[in-house]
Scaffold this active site. Structure first.
Site, PDB file in Angstrom:
ATOM      1  N   ILE A   1      53.658 -11.316  25.767  1.00 15.78           N
ATOM      2  CA  ILE A   1      54.785 -11.344  24.833  1.00 15.78           C
ATOM      3  C   ILE A   1      54.433 -10.639  23.539  1.00 15.78           C
ATOM      4  O   ILE A   1      55.307 -10.040  22.891  1.00 15.78           O
ATOM      5  CB  ILE A   1      55.257 -12.798  24.581  1.00 15.78           C
ATOM      6  CG1 ILE A   1      56.573 -12.808  23.798  1.00 15.78           C
ATOM      7  CG2 ILE A   1      54.201 -13.609  23.860  1.00 15.78           C
ATOM      8  CD1 ILE A   1      57.702 -12.046  24.435  1.00 15.78           C
TER       9      ILE A   1
ATOM     10  N   GLY B   1      56.331 -16.743  31.904  1.00 18.56           N
ATOM     11  CA  GLY B   1      56.786 -17.486  30.733  1.00 18.56           C
ATOM     12  C   GLY B   1      56.522 -16.713  29.465  1.00 18.56           C
ATOM     13  O   GLY B   1      56.553 -15.485  29.446  1.00 18.56           O
ATOM     14  N   GLU B   2      56.317 -17.423  28.367  1.00 16.62           N
ATOM     15  CA  GLU B   2      56.044 -16.858  27.043  1.00 16.62           C
ATOM     16  C   GLU B   2      57.267 -16.200  26.411  1.00 16.62           C
ATOM     17  O   GLU B   2      57.205 -15.734  25.284  1.00 16.62           O
ATOM     18  CB  GLU B   2      54.917 -15.815  27.072  1.00 16.62           C
ATOM     19  CG  GLU B   2      53.603 -16.277  27.630  1.00 16.62           C
ATOM     20  CD  GLU B   2      52.569 -15.155  27.680  1.00 16.62           C
ATOM     21  OE1 GLU B   2      52.855 -14.033  27.184  1.00 16.62           O
ATOM     22  OE2 GLU B   2      51.473 -15.389  28.215  1.00 16.62           O
ATOM     23  N   GLY B   3      58.375 -16.088  27.144  1.00 12.37           N
ATOM     24  CA  GLY B   3      59.496 -15.266  26.703  1.00 12.37           C
ATOM     25  C   GLY B   3      59.403 -13.850  27.218  1.00 12.37           C
ATOM     26  O   GLY B   3      60.223 -12.996  26.867  1.00 12.37           O
TER      27      GLY B   3
END
Length: 351
Positions: free
Chosen positions: A97, A316-318
């Site tokens: 990210i 994940g993480e955006g």
């Protein structure tokens, strides 16, 4: 902090701008509908931004971090120390990210809501430290009511900072060992589905690990099942600090009139919880991708969501939301920059 602020009125999309944007799409030099979903994305953004020609120049990304007590049940392939170590990686620019936010020119903030092994002196991280992770939800509620309220408020505060920075799009990310288990447990409760239908490998469990995770979730559902109808109780009993912050952020985006781009499975479960807390917030949520976790598809269906990408992501993480931003930007650029039939002196289709 007012209790149940999430019930406050959400902004409404602008129907006049929706109509004007749709009319513009019909006048552009292309067969009607030939740009597929990009046309509807541009129209939706026009209505949400209140501008006939929307834009997404200023992006805000917040990664919320928190650990999970259910890790004590052996449901993760990684130790909890990884969460704090990844926060360092985020702020040093080495995480996925971090790279994507830098490429997008987006602001990136990292909020530690409750890592089990924090790096307290880490510059660039907002250390809220509501707890040293959640409680083990097979034994007790994951969070106390006050902890859950504070985590929701942390998400709201992040959106306030995004608003002050003039951001046009909010992306929430998450980091927390054990959070796919928490998300799956919440999804089971909110969708009234068995764990076997929604549980996946998370960060890399094998088949026996997945079966064990499902059994752990069923134990939690048996303990907390009487509260399934209450989304706040589901969140505090089965969720996590970072999941609550994500839900709070999505609710705040809708109340402030900022579009939120929802990332993967964990973020989508937080979005489902937010919609159950205040159904009107749904209009402000765009969904970036359909991930590899089996439960993600069920959550997206419950939200009537059409994700933009399907790349088998489960990081994940955006990160998945960040990957979808260029697509949204190109939808806006095409909508604003293409000539109309009249401007280009191109014959339109017969009326």
């Amino acid at each position: 902090m007012s209790l149940q602020w999430w019930r406050d009125t959400c902004r409404e999309a602008d129907p006049q701008m929706r109509r004007r944007a749709a009319e513009r799409q019909d006048r552009l030099t292309k067969p009607r509908g030939s740009l597929g979903r990009l046309e509807q994305v541009a129209i939706d953004l026009a209505a949400l931004q209140g501008r006939e020609r929307p834009s997404l120049e200023r992006i805000w990304v917040t990664v919320f971090a928190g650990d999970h007590g259910v890790v004590a049940e052996g449901i993760s392939a990684y130790p909890q120390a990884v969460t704090g170590e990844m926060l360092r990686n985020f702020v040093r620019g080495g995480a996925a990210i971090s790279v994507l936010a830098r490429e997008l020119g987006a602001g990136l903030e990292v909020v530690d809501l409750g890592t089990a092994f924090p790096l307290e002196a880490l510059p660039g991280v907002r250390h809220l430290r509501l707890a040293a992770g959640t409680a083990n939800f097979v034994e007790a509620p994951a969070m106390g009511a006050e902890q859950c309220l504070l985590a929701l408020e942390a998400g709201r505060e992040s959106v306030r900072r995004a608003e002050q920075a003039g951001s046009q799009l909010f992306i929430g990310g998450e980091m927390g060992i054990g959070n796919t288990t928490a998300a799956a447990a919440m999804a089971c409760a909110l969708l009234d589905a068995p764990a076997s239908a929604l549980v996946g490998p998370g960060t890399g469990l094998d088949a026996s690990g997945v079966a064990h995770k499902a059994a752990v979730i069923e134990r939690a559902l048996a303990l907390h099942g009487a509260h399934r109808a209450d989304p706040f109780e589901t969140l505090r009993r089965l969720g996590g600090l970072e999941i609550a912050a994500l839900a709070g952020a999505y609710l705040a985006c809708a109340q402030k009139g900022m579009v939120a781009l929802v990332d993967g499975y964990i973020c989508s479960v937080a979005a489902l919880c937010a919609v159950r807390l205040n159904p009107a917030c749904r209009d402000w949520l765009l969904f970036a991708h359909s991930g590899a976790e089996p439960g993600h598809r069920h959550v997206l269906e419950a939200l009537a969501a059409q994700p933009l990408l399907d790349l088998g992501l489960r990081l994940g993480e955006g990160s998945g939301a960040a990957l979808a931003v260029p697509l949204l930007r190109q939808a806006c650029v095409l909508h604003a920059g293409m000539a109309t039939f009249a401007e280009a002196a191109v014959s339109d289709r017969p009326a």
